[in-house]
Motif scaffolding. Structure first.
Motif, mmCIF file in Angstrom:
data_model
loop_
_atom_site.group_PDB
_atom_site.id
_atom_site.type_symbol
_atom_site.label_atom_id
_atom_site.label_comp_id
_atom_site.label_asym_id
_atom_site.label_seq_id
_atom_site.Cartn_x
_atom_site.Cartn_y
_atom_site.Cartn_z
ATOM 1 N N ASN A 261 11.522 16.685 -1.745
ATOM 2 C CA ASN A 261 11.711 15.327 -2.661
ATOM 3 C C ASN A 261 11.435 13.988 -1.925
ATOM 4 N N LYS A 262 11.323 14.125 -0.491
ATOM 5 C CA LYS A 262 11.127 13.098 0.275
ATOM 6 C C LYS A 262 9.486 12.853 0.826
ATOM 7 N N ARG B 34 5.539 13.278 -0.721
ATOM 8 C CA ARG B 34 4.627 13.471 -1.864
ATOM 9 C C ARG B 34 3.400 13.978 -1.164
ATOM 10 N N LEU B 35 3.037 15.399 -1.345
ATOM 11 C CA LEU B 35 2.191 16.011 -0.726
ATOM 12 C C LEU B 35 1.025 16.269 -1.417
ATOM 13 N N SER B 36 -0.198 16.318 -0.699
ATOM 14 C CA SER B 36 -1.270 16.762 -1.560
ATOM 15 C C SER B 36 -1.517 18.509 -1.621
ATOM 16 N N LEU B 37 -1.239 18.934 -2.875
ATOM 17 C CA LEU B 37 -1.448 20.197 -2.809
ATOM 18 C C LEU B 37 -2.735 21.120 -3.557
ATOM 19 N N VAL B 38 -2.804 22.107 -2.988
ATOM 20 C CA VAL B 38 -3.600 23.054 -3.786
ATOM 21 C C VAL B 38 -2.947 23.829 -4.552
ATOM 22 N N VAL B 39 -3.286 24.037 -5.851
ATOM 23 C CA VAL B 39 -2.246 24.691 -6.908
ATOM 24 C C VAL B 39 -2.888 25.660 -7.760
ATOM 25 N N PHE B 40 -2.109 26.457 -8.380
ATOM 26 C CA PHE B 40 -2.809 27.422 -9.480
ATOM 27 C C PHE B 40 -3.082 26.414 -10.642
ATOM 28 N N PRO B 41 -3.878 26.995 -11.783
ATOM 29 C CA PRO B 41 -4.171 26.347 -12.677
ATOM 30 C C PRO B 41 -2.832 26.029 -13.707
ATOM 31 N N PRO B 42 -2.912 25.199 -14.729
ATOM 32 C CA PRO B 42 -1.666 24.800 -15.365
ATOM 33 C C PRO B 42 -1.028 25.982 -15.976
ATOM 34 N N HIS B 43 -1.707 27.203 -16.482
ATOM 35 C CA HIS B 43 -1.027 28.099 -17.208
ATOM 36 C C HIS B 43 -0.441 29.440 -16.359
ATOM 37 N N GLY C 7 10.533 18.955 -11.075
ATOM 38 C CA GLY C 7 10.596 17.515 -11.069
ATOM 39 C C GLY C 7 9.991 17.144 -9.708
ATOM 40 N N LEU C 8 9.238 17.973 -8.888
ATOM 41 C CA LEU C 8 8.539 17.726 -7.869
ATOM 42 C C LEU C 8 7.279 16.609 -8.021
ATOM 43 N N GLU C 9 7.197 15.749 -7.157
ATOM 44 C CA GLU C 9 6.104 14.847 -7.295
ATOM 45 C C GLU C 9 5.169 15.279 -6.291
ATOM 46 N N PHE C 10 3.795 15.402 -6.751
ATOM 47 C CA PHE C 10 2.675 15.752 -5.781
ATOM 48 C C PHE C 10 1.310 15.347 -6.402
ATOM 49 N N ASP C 11 0.413 15.522 -5.377
ATOM 50 C CA ASP C 11 -0.955 15.120 -5.886
ATOM 51 C C ASP C 11 -1.672 16.323 -5.873
ATOM 52 N N THR C 12 -2.376 16.747 -6.934
ATOM 53 C CA THR C 12 -3.135 17.789 -6.912
ATOM 54 C C THR C 12 -4.573 17.632 -6.510
ATOM 55 N N VAL C 13 -4.860 18.282 -5.116
ATOM 56 C CA VAL C 13 -6.280 17.894 -4.569
ATOM 57 C C VAL C 13 -7.208 18.967 -5.056
ATOM 58 N N GLN D 4 14.561 21.562 -0.390
ATOM 59 C CA GLN D 4 14.651 20.888 -1.777
ATOM 60 C C GLN D 4 13.352 20.585 -2.076
ATOM 61 N N PRO D 5 12.986 20.781 -3.528
ATOM 62 C CA PRO D 5 14.108 21.302 -4.440
ATOM 63 C C PRO D 5 13.989 22.804 -4.472
ATOM 64 N N LEU D 6 15.026 23.528 -4.828
ATOM 65 C CA LEU D 6 15.213 25.070 -4.516
ATOM 66 C C LEU D 6 14.169 25.724 -5.612
ATOM 67 N N LEU D 7 13.114 26.316 -5.155
ATOM 68 C CA LEU D 7 11.963 26.818 -5.769
ATOM 69 C C LEU D 7 11.991 28.336 -5.607
#
Length: 292
Positions: free
Chosen positions: A186-187, A189-198, A209-215, A258-261
């Protein structure tokens, strides 16, 4: 199976799912076909078995009585048939399993090994898919068993067996300068490699509620790890990912404060199809009730 036995079995599936359309899909029939079978049974008994409602069907008093009186008898018959079939297939057969991608990296190998220790000549067919796709494969009967995150299971056609809770961690490359062994996302804002939205794990990040940038987006863990290893951001994956695997990519874990994922992993089967002996053995392995 004679027509009367078949009609009662159809009736029991309708009663369980409370929907003619869902029962027809589960049984591989047309809705008009299952309606005719139900109508024939009701005509034979001389009473209606269901009330039609806007959302489906509900049992009449006669229907409730028939369901309760046939439950034990049909359960005994089905268990006996499954037992005989399982005895014949004790050292052979095929089991089809669908799992979310993450579990194929740290959970499935162990339980499949336990299973094959008991049924060594069984062929286990394993496919990795997104959570919604695993649910669909089990619902359609394309696979015998699915392993998925519980947040993806919103179907009254599936049985769900809780297995364990998965806690997430941050995956970083070796050059990452960490001030401690854990991090409060929460402290940052990371650039993340993520799975697709579904994918369930992608939806988890947004719902937290995590804020991040999708790279970058990737459908497999291998691609994710390759990208992070190359310096393209970070990724969030289950903490159960093996350290040895991460070391091969020059990566390491950082605990997330945090946050607890977290996500609960469950095994799913189709309600309308009693688990075979092989399916039950694999469930036992997943639950830790089967020794090699």
């Amino acid at each position: 199976m004679n027509s009367f036995d078949r009609q009662i079995r159809y009736f029991r599936v309708i009663a369980e799912l409370k929907s003619l359309s869902q029962a027809a899909e589960a049984l591989g029939l047309t809705q008009s076909g299952i309606s005719r079978q139900l109508g024939s049974l009701e005509e034979h008994l001389g009473v209606p078995l269901f009330y039609r409602t806007g959302r489906g069907v509900e049992l009449t008093p006669a229907g409730s009585f028939l369901q309760s009186q046939t439950h034990t008898a049909y359960e005994t018959i089905d268990n006996a048939l499954a037992s005989i079939k399982g005895h014949d297939a004790a050292t052979q057969g095929k089991l089809k399993i669908a799992t979310v991608h993450t579990l194929s990296y740290y959970f499935m190998a162990e339980i499949v090994a336990k299973f094959l220790g008991v049924r060594p000549t069984t062929t286990v067919s394993l496919v990795a898919r997104s959570s919604p796709e695993v649910v669909t494969l089990v619902e359609r009967g394309d696979v015998d068993l699915g392993f998925v995150y519980d947040s993806a299971v919103a179907s009254d056609r599936l049985n769900s067996t809780p297995l364990f809770d998965d806690r997430m961690c941050l995956i970083v490359n070796r050059q990452y300068k960490a001030k401690s062994q854990s991090i409060d996302l929460n402290k940052h804002r990371l650039s993340l490699v993520v799975f697709p939205p579904h994918y369930a794990l992608r939806r988890m990040l947004h719902s937290s509620g995590l804020e991040f940038d999708t790279v970058a987006e990737a459908e497999t863990i291998a691609v994710m790890l390759d990208l992070v290893s190359s310096g393209v951001g970070y990724c969030i994956l289950p903490d159960r990912i093996h350290t040895k695997l991460l070391a091969e990519y020059s990566l390491r874990k950082i605990a997330i404060d945090q946050p607890l994922l977290t996500r609960r992993v469950v095994a799913i089967t189709k309600i309308a199809v009693p688990p075979s002996s092989l399916t039950q053995l694999m469930l036992d392995a997943a639950l830790g009730n089967l020794s090699r």
